[in-house]
Design a protein around this motif. Structure first.
Motif, PDB file in Angstrom:
ATOM      1  N   GLU A 179      99.680  51.424  20.883  1.00  0.00           N
ATOM      2  CA  GLU A 179     100.935  50.665  20.900  1.00  0.00           C
ATOM      3  C   GLU A 179     101.000  49.740  22.109  1.00  0.00           C
ATOM      4  O   GLU A 179     101.412  48.576  21.994  1.00  0.00           O
ATOM      5  CB  GLU A 179     102.134  51.625  20.920  1.00  0.00           C
ATOM      6  N   GLN A 180     100.598  50.235  23.276  1.00  0.00           N
ATOM      7  CA  GLN A 180     100.666  49.430  24.498  1.00  0.00           C
ATOM      8  C   GLN A 180      99.702  48.248  24.446  1.00  0.00           C
ATOM      9  O   GLN A 180     100.049  47.128  24.838  1.00  0.00           O
ATOM     10  CB  GLN A 180     100.357  50.314  25.707  1.00  0.00           C
ATOM     11  N   LEU A 181      98.496  48.480  23.942  1.00  0.00           N
ATOM     12  CA  LEU A 181      97.526  47.395  23.841  1.00  0.00           C
ATOM     13  C   LEU A 181      97.946  46.385  22.774  1.00  0.00           C
ATOM     14  O   LEU A 181      97.728  45.175  22.934  1.00  0.00           O
ATOM     15  CB  LEU A 181      96.140  47.952  23.524  1.00  0.00           C
ATOM     16  N   SER A 182      98.564  46.864  21.716  1.00  0.00           N
ATOM     17  CA  SER A 182      99.051  45.963  20.661  1.00  0.00           C
ATOM     18  C   SER A 182     100.173  45.072  21.186  1.00  0.00           C
ATOM     19  O   SER A 182     100.253  43.888  20.838  1.00  0.00           O
ATOM     20  CB  SER A 182      99.540  46.769  19.458  1.00  0.00           C
ATOM     21  N   GLU A 183     101.040  45.635  22.007  1.00  0.00           N
ATOM     22  CA  GLU A 183     102.109  44.838  22.623  1.00  0.00           C
ATOM     23  C   GLU A 183     101.527  43.742  23.502  1.00  0.00           C
ATOM     24  O   GLU A 183     102.003  42.597  23.487  1.00  0.00           O
ATOM     25  CB  GLU A 183     103.028  45.738  23.448  1.00  0.00           C
TER      26      GLU A 183
END
Length: 221
Positions: A179-183
């Motif tokens: 999720e953090q890398l996708s953001e």
């Protein structure tokens, strides 16, 4: 002739589709998690392809002068470069290299009893390949399905990571969740689109009888 505004709108629509993928990724409906991630990766990557159509709507040299520094930044950014690889792997092999881990903060032997069990329950699981937890249910025909429940992160925290991220094990990116890398990926693309609007949108106007027309009134030749 396609206008600058039209290209930017199409780029924005493509980015919005990628964002919808992110919404599915973080949704409580775990069955939509990986389809959301796939859409995020595929349509996110397509943002730059659609944006490059500006080259035919503006002066080519000016576009290249603007785009090449941004392109170089994307090549130097580990996360952006990795999402390109993810898209290629999806297209050629249909695979996503994901690992799942679960940290149980408060273990209890009767943890499953705290949640309403559906008929046919035969087991309880924590942190499957979709990052979800819940009950395994046996159907009348003998097949088994998963019934997901929301377990508070204060009890069990399930995280997923990209296991082939090309950085050393002690690099802080290794600890970042999907999720953090996708953001990060989506915010980079959003900043790129915002910059394109500022750089080129004013070109997509015309002067008629001394009056500057907005893009939606522009005469297409």
């Amino acid at each position: 002739m396609t206008t600058i505004s039209e290209i930017l709108v199409r780029t924005e629509q493509t980015l919005e589709t990628a964002k919808h993928g992110f919404d599915d990724l973080v949704s409580s409906n775990k069955t939509r998690r990986f389809t959301g991630l796939r859409n995020l990766i595929v349509f996110g990557r397509s943002v730059t392809f659609v944006l490059q159509n500006l080259r035919s709507a503006v002066d080519k040299e000016r576009f290249d002068e603007w785009y090449e520094p941004h392109q170089e930044l994307m090549k130097q950014d580990v996360v952006m470069k990795y999402f390109v690889k993810l898209r290629n792997d999806l297209e050629k092999q249909g695979r996503l290299p994901v690992s799942t881990s679960a940290h149980i903060h408060h273990f209890s032997s009767d943890m499953a009893s705290q949640y309403k069990q559906p008929p046919g329950t035969v087991g309880f699981f924590i942190g499957d390949q979709l990052g979800g937890s819940g009950f395994e249910v046996e159907l009348p025909d003998g097949s088994k399905e998963k019934y997901y429940v929301e377990i508070p992160t204060s009890v069990v925290e399930v995280t997923q990571h990209f296991k082939e991220l090309p950085v050393p094990d002690d690099d802080e990116l290794k600890s970042k969740t999907i999720e953090q890398l996708s953001e990060h990926f989506l915010k980079f693309l959003e900043a790129l689109l915002d910059n394109a609007r500022k750089e080129f949108l004013d070109q997509d106007t015309q002067i008629v009888n001394g009056r500057r027309l907005p893009p939606y009134m522009r005469v297409v030749k």
